[in-house]
Motif scaffolding. Structure first.
Motif, mmCIF file in Angstrom:
data_model
loop_
_atom_site.group_PDB
_atom_site.id
_atom_site.type_symbol
_atom_site.label_atom_id
_atom_site.label_comp_id
_atom_site.label_asym_id
_atom_site.label_seq_id
_atom_site.Cartn_x
_atom_site.Cartn_y
_atom_site.Cartn_z
ATOM 1 N N TYR A 62 0.823 -1.214 0.000
ATOM 2 C CA TYR A 62 0.000 0.000 0.000
ATOM 3 C C TYR A 62 0.852 1.257 0.000
ATOM 4 N N GLN A 63 1.876 1.264 0.837
ATOM 5 C CA GLN A 63 2.689 2.478 0.895
ATOM 6 C C GLN A 63 3.511 2.634 -0.369
ATOM 7 N N ARG B 239 0.770 -0.041 13.658
ATOM 8 C CA ARG B 239 0.800 -1.060 12.616
ATOM 9 C C ARG B 239 0.957 -0.422 11.239
ATOM 10 N N VAL B 240 0.652 0.871 11.174
ATOM 11 C CA VAL B 240 0.643 1.549 9.874
ATOM 12 C C VAL B 240 1.764 2.579 9.772
ATOM 13 N N VAL B 241 1.909 3.351 10.825
ATOM 14 C CA VAL B 241 2.874 4.441 10.793
ATOM 15 C C VAL B 241 4.111 4.007 11.567
ATOM 16 N N PRO B 242 5.293 4.144 10.987
ATOM 17 C CA PRO B 242 6.482 3.685 11.717
ATOM 18 C C PRO B 242 6.710 4.497 12.989
ATOM 19 N N THR C 243 9.523 -4.427 5.637
ATOM 20 C CA THR C 243 9.625 -5.631 4.815
ATOM 21 C C THR C 243 8.265 -6.054 4.285
ATOM 22 N N GLU C 244 7.269 -6.018 5.132
ATOM 23 C CA GLU C 244 5.961 -6.512 4.698
ATOM 24 C C GLU C 244 4.987 -5.406 4.375
ATOM 25 N N GLY C 245 4.970 -4.378 5.171
ATOM 26 C CA GLY C 245 3.909 -3.386 5.062
ATOM 27 C C GLY C 245 2.754 -3.785 5.963
ATOM 28 N N PHE C 246 1.714 -2.989 5.968
ATOM 29 C CA PHE C 246 0.593 -3.287 6.845
ATOM 30 C C PHE C 246 -0.457 -4.088 6.079
#
Lengths: 430, 192, 214
Positions: free
Chosen positions: A96-97, A329-332, A353-356
């Motif tokens: 997504y990002q 879980r979304v924003v570092p 590595t994975e993203g959310f």
């Protein structure tokens, strides 16, 4: 001009003063569309003329196949796909990002708008909220990009109809907006500043001063453009009564944005389904009357003024606080936390590595881009990549109404009409 | 500017009410996700349902927003054909869903809502779904002689492998490359 | 920025005619400011003429005679008035328009007139991503341009496919047309386009004179 006819000066033979009206000779009314052409019998022979895909006035790689009867367009069939980039397929293979920089390149006149639409839809899928400061900055960036996009529209539209000065002036203002965007994000155009979960980073301290500086001068500049065009008889002659589409047809074609508002339908997504903080701002939605090129021009110019109003309100009321959602879980997590907390380190690692992973489901969310209703229909299957992300491009639907608008007009008017619906081929073809 | 009616929550409620009263057997299933309703219709009742939604004086879903497909290849029928319509007077958005398989056809909505014509062409182009009764069913975004339908999940989309040390052949100029380059075939069928 | 007469890539070398006597080989050169003043004093009758290296050259210039090679003059003519063909496809086209506008001003390098017709242009700036459907059009427009012609591939998508490594985008326009200068960036800044035009000008200046005849 006085009514008296002066005798020609000696030695020239050219009349001066008012040209007398002669009997029997049809005279083209100012604002008329060459109505004497109507008296010519339409012939059975139609010429097919190809306009584009490489053409100075089609605003990108658009091909119009015109069937001409002399200079009148009897049929106009747009042929698109010359900029098809496969965005929707690419979205399916990026997290997504990672999709955010891809969305920049779709409607490339207002890249932050695409970012905003995608981010809002993903956030809806995730079920997270952005803090007020982040929302206000998003609104400011989005409205500045709306102004920038309208400036390009105005410059290129005027350039097509011959007003080169307006082209130069609009770019002068647009470069100032791009300076602001560059200051906050590092990039002039494809900022990727608005991301899922918030923003790339908080704005630097000079942002407020730069925006206020811009706003202070901009309304005077819009007055300058309007002074050059709005009452200009050539401009009015070339745009009034042209490319008319009635409200019912525009609705049936799915038109949105100024293309629909010019026909008198007051539909603006920011009003109908407010998103991202727009419900707090006071602004008008300009609506036209006749559905012609001139009304759409007036709508967009007035939208520029309204965008200034919104930015002024937003920058005046800009709250303090964080800009990103606190959902880890979304924003570092912030950099300092990673050095001390193991959990933050793991979250950071997993995000990179994975993203959310949004929960399975589907969602449609629309924003008001400069072209109209830009919508994202996102389907998630629980993975880290969108399973399907359909982009509802406003230019695609607006362009499908073009054949209705162009039929019956002159070839030169086709140029004006294409400019007035403000299409971006990156948006049409995706 | 006249005030806009409040947004309907969940989105699609007026459409559901209209369908339940006008065509009670058209809706097969209704699901709700993120405050939005998805109404699954019988494929044979699609045209009637959309005509009802469009012409109903209260609902007035006159604006076609878009239509698209979602491909679930393991499922049969594989395609979820999604239509989204908007009502401006009622300030509502409805999502209609019809299931179709790859060889089947879906009736066209372009007669009712001209805006769907190009969206259906795009669906045909990218998914291979045919629409019965469509006036102009040709490819719209891809060249006319393109083979395959890229947005299907089993279509392998690639441009060109990036030349790293393990596939340096790609960095050679075209005359020096070997005859068969791995990854050089487009689409889902790997031809030798 | 910009080409001034002194630092142009092909300054027309002025060959002095044979000098009889000792004016050139005379004593140590005076300080530059004093020398300029001396030369200016020697040629007051022609205002605006830059000081020449020697009196004899100065006299030749006053007579309106310069010597150079045909290749250099033709190259100077070619690179100083490159007319781009309008081939803006996508986002890079917006930056190309920005480069031709008042802040960055491509016009001062001679590339002001963006010709819509390829038959009247000599440079094609492929600005933007080229899709599979557009590739034959690109080739056709390139073929319609008369010789001599050059191609600048602007942006990452035109140079190598950019971020779109997928079924729809041609991975680099050099698969379709021969490219002279590549500009990286997504999109490149307008200054990048200016730099590319300058590099192309240097390349044209270095082209051998045989290119004159096809």
């Amino acid at each position: 001009m006085s009514g008296a006819v002066l005798p020609p000066p000696p030695g020239t033979g050219m009349p001066t003063g008012a040209i007398p009206r002669q009997e029997g000779v049809p005279r083209i009314r100012p604002g008329g569309r060459g109505e004497f052409l109507e008296k010519i019998e339409p012939s059975e022979e139609l010429m097919e003329l190809n306009m584009g895909p490489q053409h100075p006035s089609t605003h990108g790689v658009l091909r119009l196949v015109l069937s001409l009867d002399g200079e009148r367009v009897r049929a106009c069939v747009p042929d698109i796909g010359y900029l098809h980039t496969g965005f929707e397929k690419s979205f399916e293979s990026h997290t997504y990002q990672q999709c955010i920089p891809l969305t920049d390149r779709m409607d490339y006149l207002a890249p932050p708008m695409n970012n905003l639409g995608f981010a809002l839809t993903a956030e809806k899928l995730l079920g997270i909220e952005i803090p007020p400061r982040g929302q206000y900055i998003r609104v400011i960036v989005a409205e500045l990009s709306r102004i920038a996009s309208h400036l390009i529209w105005l410059g290129t539209h005027a350039l097509d109809l011959g007003a080169t000065t307006v082209f130069m002036y609009c770019w002068r203002e647009r470069d100032r907006i791009l300076d602001i965007l560059e200051w906050i994000s590092g990039v002039r155009m494809m900022t990727s500043f608005i991301r899922v979960g918030g923003l790339m980073a908080d704005v630097p301290a000079e942002f407020e001063a730069m925006v206020r500086d811009f706003l202070r001068d901009f309304l005077l500049k819009v007055d300058e453009y309007e002074g050059l065009l709005t009452s200009n008889p050539i401009w009015r002659d070339r745009t009034i009564g042209l490319g008319v589409i009635d409200a019912a047809s525009a609705l049936a074609f799915g038109c949105s944005g100024a293309t629909l508002r010019g026909s008198g339908v007051p539909y603006d997504v920011r009003r109908a389904a407010p998103y991202g903080g727009y419900e707090q701002f006071e602004f008008d939605v300009p609506v036209g009357v006749n559905g012609d090129v001139y009304d759409r021009y007036l709508c967009r110019v007035r939208e520029m003024r309204e965008s200034c109003r919104i930015v002024q309100q937003a920058i005046d009321g800009l709250p303090a606080g964080p800009v990103n959602s606190t959902d880890r879980r979304v924003v570092p997590p912030p950099r300092e936390e990673i050095d001390t907390s193991m959990e933050s380190l793991i979250l950071h690692f997993k995000l990179w590595t994975e993203g959310f992973r949004p929960p399975p489901g589907s969602c449609y969310h629309a924003i008001e881009s400069p072209r109209g209703e830009l919508g994202f229909f996102m389907v998630s299957d629980g993975g880290n990549r969108p399973y399907r992300c359909k982009v509802r491009a406003p230019s695609f639907s607006n362009l499908s109404a073009l054949s209705r608008m162009v039929e019956g007009s002159l070839v030169a008017d086709a140029v004006a009409i294409v400019g007035s619906i403000d299409i971006v081929l990156g948006d049409v073809d995706r | 500017m006249r005030p806009v009616p409040a947004t309907v929550r969940p989105a699609g409620t007026t459409a559901l009410a209209c369908l339940r009263s006008g065509l009670p057997d058209a809706a097969r299933a209704v699901s709700e996700d993120h405050d939005q309703l998805t109404i699954e219709l019988e494929p044979t009742r699609l045209i009637d349902a959309v005509r009802l939604l469009r012409d109903d004086p209260v609902a007035r879903f006159e604006m076609p927003i878009f239509m698209t497909c979602v491909d679930w290849p393991e499922r049969d029928p594989r395609f979820d054909v999604v239509y989204v319509l908007r009502s401006l007077t009622g300030n509502d958005v409805v999502r209609l869903l019809v299931r179709a398989d790859a060889d089947g056809t879906v009736p066209t909505l372009s007669g009712l809502l001209p805006g769907m014509e190009w969206h259906e062409r795009e669906c045909y182009d990218l998914f291979g779904l045919t629409f019965e009764g469509h006036p102009n069913l040709r490819r719209i975004l891809l060249p006319d002689d393109w083979e395959g339908h890229p947005l299907r999940r089993d279509y392998v989309s690639f441009g060109e492998p990036v030349a790293f040390t393990h596939n340096l052949e790609w960095a050679l100029s075209p005359q020096d490359r070997p005859e068969y380059m791995p990854g050089s075939v487009r689409g889902s069928v790997e031809r030798p | 920025m910009g080409l001034t007469r002194g630092d142009g890539p092909a300054d027309l070398s002025l060959r002095a005619p044979a000098i009889s006597g000792g004016a050139a080989g005379a004593a140590a050169l005076p300080l530059p400011a004093a020398r300029t003043a001396l030369l200016r004093a020697q040629a007051p009758a022609i205002p605006g003429v830059l000081p020449r290296e020697s009196e004899a050259v100065d006299a030749a210039a006053r007579a309106g005679v310069l010597t150079t090679t045909i290749g250099k003059v033709v190259a100077w003519g070619r690179y100083s008035s490159l007319w781009p063909s309008l081939f803006g496809l996508a986002c890079c086209a917006i930056e190309m328009m920005g480069a031709s506008n008042s802040r960055f001003d491509l016009a001062r390098f001679g590339a002001e007139v963006f010709r819509s017709s390829p038959r009247q242009s000599d440079m094609m700036i492929v600005a933007g991503r080229v899709s599979q459907k557009m590739a034959p059009v690109l080739r056709q427009i390139y073929d319609q341009m008369p010789e001599p012609k050059w191609v600048i591939s602007m942006g990452a998508c035109a140079s190598c496919g950019g971020i779109f490594n997928n079924y729809a985008i041609v991975q680099g326009v050099d698969k379709v047309v021969p490219v002279d200068v590549y500009i990286p960036g997504c999109p490149p800044r307008p200054e990048g386009l200016l730099d590319a035009v300058i590099k192309l000008q240097k390349k044209i200046a270095a082209e051998p004179p045989t290119s004159l005849f096809g």
